[in-house]
Design a protein around this motif. Sequence first.
Motif, PDB file in Angstrom:
ATOM      1  N   ASP A  60       0.411  -0.888   0.145  1.00 16.29           N
ATOM      2  CA  ASP A  60      -0.171  -0.065   0.147  1.00 16.29           C
ATOM      3  C   ASP A  60       0.662   1.153   0.157  1.00 16.29           C
ATOM      4  OD1 ASP A  60       0.722   0.215   2.635  1.00 16.29           O
ATOM      5  OD2 ASP A  60      -0.855   0.320   3.602  1.00 16.29           O
ATOM      6  N   SER A 117      -6.574  -3.671   7.717  1.00 19.06           N
ATOM      7  CA  SER A 117      -6.221  -3.464   6.879  1.00 19.06           C
ATOM      8  C   SER A 117      -6.079  -4.818   6.278  1.00 19.06           C
ATOM      9  CB  SER A 117      -5.371  -2.885   6.204  1.00 19.06           C
ATOM     10  OG  SER A 117      -6.058  -0.925   6.340  1.00 19.06           O
ATOM     11  N   ARG A 119      -5.463  -7.152   2.568  1.00 18.16           N
ATOM     12  CA  ARG A 119      -4.420  -7.044   2.224  1.00 18.16           C
ATOM     13  C   ARG A 119      -4.335  -8.136   1.050  1.00 18.16           C
ATOM     14  NH1 ARG A 119       0.515  -4.079   2.664  1.00 18.16           N
ATOM     15  NH2 ARG A 119      -0.309  -2.334   3.834  1.00 18.16           N
TER      16      ARG A 119
END
Length: 146
Positions: A60, A117, A119
């Motif tokens: 990211d 998050s 991924r």
Amino acid sequence: MNVMRMEKGFKGAGELTNEVTLAEADVLRFARSDKVYLGRDKTLNSDLPWVCAYLEIAPDGDVDGHGGEAVLLGGRVVGSTASVAYGHTVGKILAFAYVKPEAAVPDTELTVIIHGSARAARVLGQAAYDPESALPRVDAKLKDTQ
């Protein structure tokens, strides 16, 4: 050094601990099968609750992870990462993770939770960088890159 070994798919101290068996760490090639020793039969012929998988994880541009991240298959936790590093040469986050055997098949799509998050991740079947190990060889024929 850590990044280079991750790009070449070499396991290190994070993966090779006394908390996993040789088979789980996928290093049975170093075990003697022709000698008799305590635990030999169990080592060579056991069902594996975990295996060490080699993953690429979508970057990211901010956070890479550090090991211990949850690995999911179809929304279900199937393991956790042992080592994570951003491979500058390949432009991907690479990881070794101990996962259930069904999640370790090359090209399996997984999810890794890094700092909360989700991924996208994929199991690799070979080294992310120079899988044929041609580059360090003095007798290797270099590919024309121009």
